[in-house]
Design an enzyme around this catalytic site. Structure first.
Site, PDB file in Angstrom:
ATOM      1  N   GLY A 187     -11.327   3.006   1.251  1.00  0.00           N
ATOM      2  CA  GLY A 187     -10.300   3.536   2.710  1.00  0.00           C
ATOM      3  C   GLY A 187     -11.566   3.182   3.719  1.00  0.00           C
ATOM      4  O   GLY A 187     -13.167   3.743   3.708  1.00  0.00           O
ATOM      5  N   HIS A 188     -11.675   2.873   4.975  1.00  0.00           N
ATOM      6  CA  HIS A 188     -12.431   2.110   5.453  1.00  0.00           C
ATOM      7  C   HIS A 188     -12.603   3.715   7.318  1.00  0.00           C
ATOM      8  O   HIS A 188     -11.508   3.041   7.296  1.00  0.00           O
ATOM      9  CB  HIS A 188     -12.508   0.345   6.176  1.00  0.00           C
ATOM     10  CG  HIS A 188     -12.360  -0.442   4.569  1.00  0.00           C
ATOM     11  ND1 HIS A 188     -12.371  -1.168   4.841  1.00  0.00           N
ATOM     12  CD2 HIS A 188     -12.791   0.388   3.156  1.00  0.00           C
ATOM     13  CE1 HIS A 188     -13.007  -2.129   3.150  1.00  0.00           C
ATOM     14  NE2 HIS A 188     -13.411  -1.627   2.675  1.00  0.00           N
TER      15      HIS A 188
ATOM     16  N   ASP B  32     -17.605   2.612  -0.086  1.00  0.00           N
ATOM     17  CA  ASP B  32     -18.035   3.936   0.736  1.00  0.00           C
ATOM     18  C   ASP B  32     -18.640   3.679   1.487  1.00  0.00           C
ATOM     19  O   ASP B  32     -19.129   4.904   2.358  1.00  0.00           O
ATOM     20  CB  ASP B  32     -17.724   5.248   0.042  1.00  0.00           C
ATOM     21  CG  ASP B  32     -16.149   5.227  -0.667  1.00  0.00           C
ATOM     22  OD1 ASP B  32     -14.919   4.511   0.408  1.00  0.00           O
ATOM     23  OD2 ASP B  32     -15.875   5.591  -1.629  1.00  0.00           O
TER      24      ASP B  32
ATOM     25  N   GLN C 185     -14.379  -2.282  -1.278  1.00  0.00           N
ATOM     26  CA  GLN C 185     -15.191  -1.430  -3.091  1.00  0.00           C
ATOM     27  C   GLN C 185     -16.626  -2.323  -2.483  1.00  0.00           C
ATOM     28  O   GLN C 185     -17.001  -1.937  -1.672  1.00  0.00           O
ATOM     29  CB  GLN C 185     -14.773  -2.060  -3.358  1.00  0.00           C
ATOM     30  CG  GLN C 185     -13.125  -1.371  -4.512  1.00  0.00           C
ATOM     31  CD  GLN C 185     -12.354  -1.965  -3.491  1.00  0.00           C
ATOM     32  OE1 GLN C 185     -11.451  -3.503  -3.440  1.00  0.00           O
ATOM     33  NE2 GLN C 185     -11.109  -1.318  -3.056  1.00  0.00           N
TER      34      GLN C 185
ATOM     35  N   LYS D 177     -18.276   0.518   5.607  1.00  0.00           N
ATOM     36  CA  LYS D 177     -18.124  -1.635   5.473  1.00  0.00           C
ATOM     37  C   LYS D 177     -17.301  -1.137   6.766  1.00  0.00           C
ATOM     38  O   LYS D 177     -17.518  -2.182   7.588  1.00  0.00           O
ATOM     39  CB  LYS D 177     -16.822  -2.288   4.344  1.00  0.00           C
ATOM     40  CG  LYS D 177     -18.049  -2.308   3.446  1.00  0.00           C
ATOM     41  CD  LYS D 177     -17.382  -2.843   2.625  1.00  0.00           C
ATOM     42  CE  LYS D 177     -16.741  -1.771   1.244  1.00  0.00           C
ATOM     43  NZ  LYS D 177     -17.367  -0.744   1.081  1.00  0.00           N
TER      44      LYS D 177
HETATM   45  P1  GDP Z   1     -16.710   2.064   3.550  1.00  0.00           P
HETATM   46  O1  GDP Z   1     -15.274   1.812   2.767  1.00  0.00           O
HETATM   47  O2  GDP Z   1     -17.605   1.416   3.706  1.00  0.00           O
HETATM   48  O3  GDP Z   1     -15.488   1.423   5.105  1.00  0.00           O
HETATM   49  O4  GDP Z   1     -16.655   3.808   4.070  1.00  0.00           O
HETATM   50  P2  GDP Z   1     -15.545   4.715   4.086  1.00  0.00           P
HETATM   51  O5  GDP Z   1     -15.750   4.686   5.583  1.00  0.00           O
HETATM   52  O6  GDP Z   1     -14.918   5.500   2.624  1.00  0.00           O
HETATM   53  O7  GDP Z   1     -16.963   5.651   4.034  1.00  0.00           O
HETATM   54  C1  GDP Z   1     -18.000   6.244   4.847  1.00  0.00           C
HETATM   55  C2  GDP Z   1     -18.090   7.125   5.797  1.00  0.00           C
HETATM   56  O8  GDP Z   1     -19.930   7.690   6.023  1.00  0.00           O
HETATM   57  C3  GDP Z   1     -17.022   7.221   6.811  1.00  0.00           C
HETATM   58  O9  GDP Z   1     -16.752   8.735   7.232  1.00  0.00           O
HETATM   59  C4  GDP Z   1     -17.486   7.632   7.922  1.00  0.00           C
HETATM   60  O10 GDP Z   1     -17.420   7.636   8.988  1.00  0.00           O
HETATM   61  C5  GDP Z   1     -19.340   8.184   8.058  1.00  0.00           C
HETATM   62  N1  GDP Z   1     -20.220   6.655   8.183  1.00  0.00           N
HETATM   63  C6  GDP Z   1     -20.611   5.654   8.263  1.00  0.00           C
HETATM   64  N2  GDP Z   1     -21.865   5.490   8.543  1.00  0.00           N
HETATM   65  C7  GDP Z   1     -22.371   6.611   8.875  1.00  0.00           C
HETATM   66  C8  GDP Z   1     -23.422   6.957   8.655  1.00  0.00           C
HETATM   67  O11 GDP Z   1     -24.230   6.233   9.290  1.00  0.00           O
HETATM   68  N3  GDP Z   1     -23.959   8.305   8.915  1.00  0.00           N
HETATM   69  C9  GDP Z   1     -22.891   9.422   9.244  1.00  0.00           C
HETATM   70  N4  GDP Z   1     -23.694  10.805   9.146  1.00  0.00           N
HETATM   71  N5  GDP Z   1     -21.374   8.513   8.507  1.00  0.00           N
HETATM   72  C10 GDP Z   1     -21.403   7.422   8.579  1.00  0.00           C
HETATM   73  P1  IMO Z   2     -13.054   1.385  -0.278  1.00  0.00           P
HETATM   74  O1  IMO Z   2     -12.954  -0.867   0.279  1.00  0.00           O
HETATM   75  C1  IMO Z   2     -14.927   3.496  -3.563  1.00  0.00           C
HETATM   76  C2  IMO Z   2     -13.541   2.738  -7.373  1.00  0.00           C
HETATM   77  C3  IMO Z   2     -11.792   4.006  -7.923  1.00  0.00           C
HETATM   78  C4  IMO Z   2     -12.288   3.818  -9.722  1.00  0.00           C
HETATM   79  C5  IMO Z   2     -12.720   2.510  -9.529  1.00  0.00           C
HETATM   80  C6  IMO Z   2     -11.321   1.819  -9.881  1.00  0.00           C
HETATM   81  O2  IMO Z   2     -13.366   2.156   0.375  1.00  0.00           O
HETATM   82  O3  IMO Z   2     -16.236   0.827  -0.196  1.00  0.00           O
HETATM   83  P2  IMO Z   2      -8.808   1.045  -8.656  1.00  0.00           P
HETATM   84  O4  IMO Z   2      -7.866   1.837  -8.222  1.00  0.00           O
HETATM   85  O5  IMO Z   2      -9.691   0.363  -7.698  1.00  0.00           O
HETATM   86  O6  IMO Z   2      -8.478   0.721  -9.514  1.00  0.00           O
HETATM   87  O7  IMO Z   2     -10.446   2.278  -8.964  1.00  0.00           O
HETATM   88  O8  IMO Z   2     -12.982   1.799  -8.438  1.00  0.00           O
HETATM   89  N1  IMO Z   2     -12.329   2.653  -5.994  1.00  0.00           N
HETATM   90  C7  IMO Z   2     -13.222   3.023  -4.907  1.00  0.00           C
HETATM   91  N2  IMO Z   2     -14.489   3.736  -5.214  1.00  0.00           N
HETATM   92  N3  IMO Z   2     -14.453   3.001  -2.881  1.00  0.00           N
HETATM   93  C8  IMO Z   2     -13.277   2.410  -2.913  1.00  0.00           C
HETATM   94  O9  IMO Z   2     -12.800   1.288  -1.858  1.00  0.00           O
HETATM   95  C9  IMO Z   2     -12.801   1.843  -3.808  1.00  0.00           C
HETATM   96  N4  IMO Z   2     -12.225   1.328  -3.975  1.00  0.00           N
HETATM   97  C10 IMO Z   2     -11.698   1.809  -5.926  1.00  0.00           C
HETATM   98  O10 IMO Z   2     -12.243   5.240  -7.455  1.00  0.00           O
HETATM   99  O11 IMO Z   2     -13.839   4.422  -9.992  1.00  0.00           O
HETATM  100 MG    MG Z   3     -14.095   3.701   1.933  1.00  0.00          MG
END
Ligand code: GDP
Ligand code: IMO
Ligand code: MG
Length: 423
Positions: free
Chosen positions: A40-41, A13, A224, A16
């Site tokens: 979840g991107h 998270d 991840q 990416k």
């Molecule tokens: P990913 O899994 O690595 O793609 O990241 P996620 O989407 O799960 O989580 C990143 C969260 O931070 C999302 O809700 C984005 O919209 C938000 N986000 C990304 N970059 C920034 C930033 O620079 N500032 C803030 N406040 N939010 C951001």
């Molecule tokens: P993105 O791509 C954050 C965590 C789960 C759990 C562990 C194992 O959005 O960054 P799994 O379902 O993969 O067997 O769970 O990994 N986990 C993540 N945490 N971001 C993710 O993906 C994750 N994908 C799995 O919460 O701790």
């Molecule tokens: Mg994510």
């Protein structure tokens, strides 16, 4: 060296999806190489927000080809939901998305096995996303998997054999299967398979290498983060794939010497969902402020993310394992109103300072050793160029670069595509 890799350096998270979208105009192919719908991107642009799970984050920028690589595990039912949502929002994908024949399929019974495994672990549960990730990769490694290419072969027979095996395993574990719910899940799954058939299944290793030979640029999108890697993460509290740079080689069929840049992405602080060690975790109002400012709630499960200061012991380790060439710092704006910024530079374990990430992180008491820096106390979300950065923020960047030995080439100051500053 036409392949660049973008991956998470922390516990996922990091942001990416947002950066892959921003960088896509520089590339012709965007490929996911591991993980599945546990990811979840999130992307935001033109006032709209999208969350992608299995589909690469390069689908919104022009007609770039996006590939779901062999290292990915794909749930047809969730894939269909994603495809339908994108089509409804005016983003049809059929021409732009291709799927590797060698990617493995997550079956409805894999999800049940995920739940059964977690229940069996009791208090020691991993806190998985419940998407069947672990059992699907287990079947892949134990040579019992079902692959995308099997859809075009004797699929029904293979599916039933695997399902029977899973049901036996569930019975042995004493897990009670809700037959009506399973039948419903199977019906949705088969609809998902029908949806998948409207896309081209390819030998993605040949497709990608051909493009590389022709001099076209490829961006590989990780899911991840490094600290969730099956080999190098905080085992056993990890996911079941290689999330590190080497995972792009095995997850796409590309040779290591083809890899150019390795973009390592991290938050200005640290978060984690699920169980497992997190040395800099904060349980006080400072951690809550990070959660509130950063809207730190999971995009897949909605769980509150655990928050804490940046962990440079873990980050240095991640930079080393991945051979990071360019750092990207996300969510800088979340720390806009903190008087003081802390950064963990070492761990104190049994009275001794340790700078290398320890094997027994899961079982030892770790006390973080912090460096303290002044906060910048300035809103940054509207900033467009590094010339506007406050002095204290530049000081934080320089400190991190010195600690990690790599330049920070991109800084993100908000969730929108536009809130991205190149240095
Ligand atoms: P990913 O899994 O690595 O793609 O990241 P996620 O989407 O799960 O989580 C990143 C969260 O931070 C999302 O809700 C984005 O919209 C938000 N986000 C990304 N970059 C920034 C930033 O620079 N500032 C803030 N406040 N939010 C951001
Ligand atoms: P993105 O791509 C954050 C965590 C789960 C759990 C562990 C194992 O959005 O960054 P799994 O379902 O993969 O067997 O769970 O990994 N986990 C993540 N945490 N971001 C993710 O993906 C994750 N994908 C799995 O919460 O701790
Ligand atoms: Mg994510």
């Amino acid at each position: 060296m036409n392949i660049d890799v973008l991956l998470g350096l922390q516990w996922g998270d990091e942001g990416k999806g947002k950066v892959v979208d921003v960088l896509t105009p520089n590339y012709e192919l965007v490929c996911r190489f591991q993980g599945g719908p546990n990811a979840g991107h999130t992307l935001e642009f033109e006032g709209k927000k999208y969350v992608l799970r299995s589909i690469p984050s390069g689908i919104f920028q022009g007609n770039k080809v996006n590939i779901i690589g062999n290292g990915v595990v794909l749930d047809p039912a969730l894939f269909k939901v994603e495809v339908d949502q994108l089509a409804a929002s005016g983003h049809p994908l059929t021409e732009r998305l291709k799927i590797s024949k060698k990617a493995h399929l997550i079956m409805p019974t894999h999800r049940l096995l995920d739940a059964a495994n977690e229940a069996a672990k009791g208090a020691g549960k991993i806190g998985t996303t419940g998407k069947g990730i672990g059992p699907t990769y287990t079947d892949k490694i134990s040579r019992n998997g079902l692959r995308v290419g099997d859809i075009q072969l004797n699929f029904e027979e293979k599916y039933q054999a695997r399902k029977e095996r899973h049901l036996q395993m569930l019975a042995q574990m004493g897990y009670e299967v809700d037959q009506a719910a399973l039948a419903q899940a199977e019906a949705e799954w088969m609809e998902g398979v029908a949806c998948m058939k409207t896309f081209e299944f390819i030998d993605s290793e040949h497709y990608i290498n051909k493009h590389i030979k022709e001099g076209r640029k490829v961006l590989c999108e990780g899911a991840q983060g490094t600290m969730l890697d099956i080999d190098f993460g905080s085992y056993p509290f990890v996911t079941s794939s290689n999330t590190i740079c080497a995972g792009a080689c095995t997850g796409l069929g590309v040779a290591p010497q083809r890899i150019g840049k390795v973009y390592g992405i991290f938050k200005a602080y640290c978060t984690r969902v699920g169980s497992g060690p997190f040395p800099t975790e904060l349980f006080d109002e400072v951690g809550q402020k990070m959660r509130d400012n950063g809207h730190e709630y999971g995009s897949v499960t909605g769980r509150p993310r655990r928050c804490g200061w940046i962990d440079l012991v873990a980050l240095r380790y991640a930079v080393m394992i991945n051979g990071v060439t360019d750092l990207i710092m996300m969510k800088s704006d979340v720390l806009d109103d903190f008087e003081c910024i802390k950064a963990c530079v070492a761990y104190k374990i049994n009275g001794e300072e340790v700078e290398d990430f320890p094997f027994d992180i899961d079982s030892v008491e770790v006390e973080p050793v912090y460096a303290e820096l002044p906060g910048w106390n300035t809103p940054m979300s509207h900033m467009k160029s590094e010339d506007e950065f406050p002095e204290e923020f530049n000081q934080y960047l320089s400190f991190l670069e010195a600690e990690l030995g790599v330049n920070i080439s991109i800084v993100s100051v908000g969730p929108d595509r536009e809130q991205t500053i190149e240095r």
